[in-house]
Design an enzyme around this catalytic site. Structure first.
Site, mmCIF file in Angstrom:
data_model
loop_
_atom_site.group_PDB
_atom_site.id
_atom_site.type_symbol
_atom_site.label_atom_id
_atom_site.label_comp_id
_atom_site.label_asym_id
_atom_site.label_seq_id
_atom_site.Cartn_x
_atom_site.Cartn_y
_atom_site.Cartn_z
ATOM 1 N N ASN A 61 100.900 0.439 -85.197
ATOM 2 C CA ASN A 61 101.694 0.557 -86.416
ATOM 3 C C ASN A 61 101.782 -0.633 -87.241
ATOM 4 O OD1 ASN A 61 103.682 1.062 -88.340
ATOM 5 N ND2 ASN A 61 105.386 1.050 -86.890
ATOM 6 N N LYS A 83 102.709 -1.606 -89.815
ATOM 7 C CA LYS A 83 103.940 -1.810 -90.979
ATOM 8 C C LYS A 83 103.399 -2.129 -92.151
ATOM 9 C CE LYS A 83 106.529 -2.611 -86.658
ATOM 10 N NZ LYS A 83 107.607 -3.021 -85.993
ATOM 11 N N HIS A 103 110.536 6.316 -87.680
ATOM 12 C CA HIS A 103 110.646 4.899 -86.928
ATOM 13 C C HIS A 103 111.933 4.282 -87.251
ATOM 14 C CE1 HIS A 103 109.822 0.875 -86.103
ATOM 15 N NE2 HIS A 103 108.596 1.158 -85.425
ATOM 16 N N GLU A 152 112.870 1.469 -87.906
ATOM 17 C CA GLU A 152 112.882 0.606 -89.329
ATOM 18 C C GLU A 152 113.347 1.507 -90.436
ATOM 19 O OE1 GLU A 152 109.141 -1.574 -88.906
ATOM 20 O OE2 GLU A 152 110.173 -2.515 -87.085
ATOM 21 N N GLU A 170 110.757 4.644 -78.407
ATOM 22 C CA GLU A 170 111.007 3.098 -78.528
ATOM 23 C C GLU A 170 112.439 2.749 -78.710
ATOM 24 O OE1 GLU A 170 107.213 2.077 -81.066
ATOM 25 O OE2 GLU A 170 108.668 2.993 -82.597
ATOM 26 N N GLY A 174 109.700 -5.398 -81.016
ATOM 27 C CA GLY A 174 109.629 -6.775 -81.942
ATOM 28 C C GLY A 174 110.218 -7.930 -81.062
ATOM 29 N N SER A 205 107.326 -3.772 -78.097
ATOM 30 C CA SER A 205 106.883 -5.128 -77.283
ATOM 31 C C SER A 205 105.578 -4.817 -76.493
ATOM 32 C CB SER A 205 107.921 -5.922 -76.553
ATOM 33 O OG SER A 205 109.000 -6.269 -77.542
#
Ligand code: PEP
Length: 233
Positions: A9, A11, A90, A92, A158, A164, A194
């Site tokens: 991904n 991003k 996701h 985010e 996730e 991250g 990660s």
């Protein structure tokens, strides 16, 4: 090891020249794994020239089919580029764009109706984990983010606190959540959060882990290649 799904991904990162460099290197890679890169929308048209062992996916799609939705990109438009996958839900998107489980389910349905395979992201926050609510959150997300009629889809587990941060769950924690999800729905289950070239092989050897969804490490060509090769050992 059986075939794994290795998805990057990107991003809001990447460029034509970066994807081109990945293509050049990946063209020489012999692997049984399924490799997917999800670059920004603007690069999806490059899918027509991708090496045989690589498919592109989008990072999101509109909840709507078409119409007056300035800035949105529909699932049909994504499918027209030749992309095969789309990430939905996701964390985010859930956090910065207030996407709810119901919206994620609608996006997954529209994606599937347009021939795309949705990669549906779920995962608990640090607070959920601290409160011992991980499996309750997973149950609720599966119940409301995964449309009942869907047959061809991928789940990405996730944990939000692992994205991250460089912090990952223990192998036992990953196995227990993946085994729980596997008992609820018949779909490949990726782990994300990660993942890097040092831990990918170990993570992909865990029971019920069908592959990985990688953020930061998928931007580094050498790391991405080494993650792909980590299942060959
Ligand atoms: C992600 O954002 O999907 C992700 C897994 O990120 P990272 O690998 O950087 O933790």
């Amino acid at each position: 090891m059986q075939m794994k799904i290795i998805a990057g991904n990107w991003k809001m990162n990447g460029s034509v020249s970066m994807l081109q460099k990945f293509y050049e290197k990946l063209a020489d890679v012999k692997t049984n794994n399924k490799i997917i890169i999800c670059p920004p929308f603007t690069l999806l048209n490059m899918g027509t020239n991708s090496p045989k062992n690589l498919d592109l996916g989008a990072q999101d799609c509109s909840i709507n089919e078409n119409g007056a939705f300035t800035g949105d990109i529909s699932a049909a438009m994504i499918a027209e580029t030749g992309a095969k996958y789309v990430i939905v839900g996701h964390s985010e998107r859930r956090i910065y764009h207030n996407e709810t489980n119901e919206m994620v389910a609608k996006k997954a349905s529209i994606a599937a109706a347009n021939g795309l395979i949705p990669i549906i992201c779920i995962g608990e926050t640090a607070d959920d984990k601290k409160a011992g609510r991980t499996l309750d959150v997973i149950n609720a997300q599966i119940k409301t983010s995964v449309p009942a009629e869907l047959s061809d889809f991928i789940i990405a587990y996730e944990p939000v606190w692992a994205i991250g941060t460089g912090i990952i769950p223990t192998s036992e924690e990953i196995e227990s959540v993946h085994t729980h999800i596997a008992a609820l729905i018949p779909a490949p289950i990726l782990y994300g959060g990660s993942v890097n070239s040092n831990n990918a092989g170990q993570i992909m050897s865990i029971k019920n882990v069908s592959g990985v969804l990688i953020g930061g490490a998928s931007l580094k060509l050498d790391d991405f290649l080494s993650i792909i090769k980590s299942t060959d050992n």
